[in-house]
Write an enzyme that holds these catalytic residues in place. Structure first.
Site, PDB file in Angstrom:
ATOM      1  N   ARG A 123      64.719 -38.041  55.379  1.00 50.76           N
ATOM      2  CA  ARG A 123      65.045 -37.580  54.233  1.00 50.76           C
ATOM      3  C   ARG A 123      63.766 -37.706  53.307  1.00 50.76           C
ATOM      4  O   ARG A 123      62.891 -38.618  53.214  1.00 50.76           O
ATOM      5  CB  ARG A 123      66.010 -38.568  53.504  1.00 50.76           C
ATOM      6  CG  ARG A 123      66.400 -38.372  52.087  1.00 50.76           C
ATOM      7  CD  ARG A 123      67.548 -38.794  51.585  1.00 50.76           C
ATOM      8  NE  ARG A 123      67.948 -40.292  51.641  1.00 50.76           N
ATOM      9  CZ  ARG A 123      68.969 -41.020  51.336  1.00 50.76           C
ATOM     10  NH1 ARG A 123      70.160 -39.999  50.878  1.00 50.76           N
ATOM     11  NH2 ARG A 123      69.001 -41.994  51.300  1.00 50.76           N
ATOM     12  N   LYS A 164      76.757 -38.500  51.458  1.00 55.55           N
ATOM     13  CA  LYS A 164      77.662 -38.746  50.304  1.00 55.55           C
ATOM     14  C   LYS A 164      77.054 -37.990  49.129  1.00 55.55           C
ATOM     15  O   LYS A 164      77.771 -37.334  48.226  1.00 55.55           O
ATOM     16  CB  LYS A 164      77.773 -40.219  49.731  1.00 55.55           C
ATOM     17  CG  LYS A 164      78.199 -41.293  50.749  1.00 55.55           C
ATOM     18  CD  LYS A 164      78.289 -42.526  50.221  1.00 55.55           C
ATOM     19  CE  LYS A 164      76.779 -43.286  49.820  1.00 55.55           C
ATOM     20  NZ  LYS A 164      76.353 -43.686  51.094  1.00 55.55           N
ATOM     21  N   ARG A 219      61.960 -42.151  49.880  1.00 52.21           N
ATOM     22  CA  ARG A 219      62.440 -43.238  49.108  1.00 52.21           C
ATOM     23  C   ARG A 219      61.848 -44.543  49.709  1.00 52.21           C
ATOM     24  O   ARG A 219      61.806 -44.761  50.901  1.00 52.21           O
ATOM     25  CB  ARG A 219      63.960 -43.217  49.210  1.00 52.21           C
ATOM     26  CG  ARG A 219      64.624 -42.279  47.997  1.00 52.21           C
ATOM     27  CD  ARG A 219      66.060 -42.262  47.939  1.00 52.21           C
ATOM     28  NE  ARG A 219      66.943 -43.547  48.228  1.00 52.21           N
ATOM     29  CZ  ARG A 219      68.063 -43.421  48.302  1.00 52.21           C
ATOM     30  NH1 ARG A 219      68.855 -42.346  48.030  1.00 52.21           N
ATOM     31  NH2 ARG A 219      68.831 -44.532  48.528  1.00 52.21           N
ATOM     32  N   ARG A 262      81.167 -50.704  46.253  1.00 48.29           N
ATOM     33  CA  ARG A 262      80.314 -51.149  47.531  1.00 48.29           C
ATOM     34  C   ARG A 262      81.057 -52.386  48.029  1.00 48.29           C
ATOM     35  O   ARG A 262      80.615 -52.918  49.055  1.00 48.29           O
ATOM     36  CB  ARG A 262      79.026 -51.028  47.242  1.00 48.29           C
ATOM     37  CG  ARG A 262      78.311 -49.671  47.709  1.00 48.29           C
ATOM     38  CD  ARG A 262      76.907 -49.984  47.648  1.00 48.29           C
ATOM     39  NE  ARG A 262      75.963 -49.129  48.103  1.00 48.29           N
ATOM     40  CZ  ARG A 262      75.233 -47.854  47.873  1.00 48.29           C
ATOM     41  NH1 ARG A 262      75.827 -47.328  46.766  1.00 48.29           N
ATOM     42  NH2 ARG A 262      74.495 -47.476  48.651  1.00 48.29           N
ATOM     43  N   ARG A 312      69.924 -52.250  54.622  1.00 44.88           N
ATOM     44  CA  ARG A 312      71.027 -51.423  53.990  1.00 44.88           C
ATOM     45  C   ARG A 312      72.045 -51.484  55.088  1.00 44.88           C
ATOM     46  O   ARG A 312      73.247 -51.683  54.325  1.00 44.88           O
ATOM     47  CB  ARG A 312      70.445 -50.105  53.821  1.00 44.88           C
ATOM     48  CG  ARG A 312      69.686 -50.049  52.586  1.00 44.88           C
ATOM     49  CD  ARG A 312      68.824 -48.691  52.211  1.00 44.88           C
ATOM     50  NE  ARG A 312      69.895 -47.833  51.726  1.00 44.88           N
ATOM     51  CZ  ARG A 312      69.279 -46.509  51.936  1.00 44.88           C
ATOM     52  NH1 ARG A 312      68.341 -46.144  52.570  1.00 44.88           N
ATOM     53  NH2 ARG A 312      69.963 -45.870  51.416  1.00 44.88           N
TER      54      ARG A 312
END
Ligand code: AMP
Length: 225
Positions: free
Chosen positions: A134, A20, A167, A95, A178
């Site tokens: 990431r 995203k 993160r 969401r 998540r």
């Protein structure tokens, strides 16, 4: 008297790791849209230690959603400020169905039309591969991936030289939470926009170079941006 054209709202959503943020930053530049990314807003608040940040940090680190009561006023406030652009792109919101309903209300009040909800449909394998690799720059917010988008010098931001970090919520335990949250809550949002007839599904497993032109075409086909 001629009516003022409504400003356009585009939503980009999908599971964590769908790409995203990567798509959003390209679209915003290309289409001159204002950008509202709720994850970025929250991370900034956490970094500054504001009351919002203190409240949100626990939920975020565990990979849970921040409660609607906290999220909704934040987005209301940002929407009211989108004046000088052709429209805006929402990344990470809504969401939940409750957030989606709030967005419709706020859009009506602010002469905004939600034009398209772009859903990046992504497989679990791709999600885990992307999230675990990431790395982000705490200095300027740039995003990298150890295999797919490596920085020129390992572990260091190309743009500002700051050491890259993972993160907290990209660690394995938080990824699992998540994804479970996403399945539980956000999947309903897909149904919500499908029923409204503005859902556009895009294969989120494709590399960004392949999916980006598809998304631009979907948005442009609306003919209004
Ligand atoms: P993101 O950067 O979009 O992956 O968001 C990171 C984290 O911020 C999420 O895992 C949630 O904890 C929180 N968050 C971001 N947007 C929302 C939202 N619309 N509703 C609830 N929590 C959110």
């Amino acid at each position: 008297m001629a009516e003022h054209p409504k400003r356009k709202g585009i939503i980009i959503f999908g599971p964590p790791g769908a790409g995203k943020g990567t798509h959003a930053s390209r679209l915003v530049e290309k289409l001159e849209l204002a950008y509202i990314a709720t994850g970025d807003i929250l991370r900034e608040a956490v970094a500054k230690g504001t009351p919002l940040g203190v409240e949100a940090a626990g939920y975020m680190n565990r990979g849970e959603l921040v409660p609607d009561e906290v999220m909704i006023p934040i987005v209301e406030e940002r929407l009211a400020q989108v004046n000088d652009k052709k429209g805006f792109l929402l990344d990470g919101f809504p969401r939940t169905v409750r957030q989606a309903a709030m967005l419709d209300d706020a859009a009506r009040r602010n002469a905004i039309e939600i034009d398209k909800a772009i859903y990046l449909k992504t497989s679990k394998d791709a999600i885990v591969q992307r999230l675990s690799g990431r790395r982000i720059c705490p200095g300027c917010g740039a995003t990298y991936h150890v295999a797919n988008i490596p920085p020129k010098v390992e572990g260091v931001c190309d743009k500002c030289g700051t050491p890259l970090v993972q993160r907290e919520d990209d660690r394995e335990a938080a990824i699992a939470t998540r994804l479970a949250e996403y399945d539980k809550q956000t999947a309903e949002v897909i149904r919500y926009y499908r029923e409204k007839g503005i859902l556009a599904e895009v294969n989120g497993d494709l590399p960004v170079e392949a999916s980006h032109p598809i998304i631009v075409k979907i948005i442009s086909e609306g003919g209004r941006l």
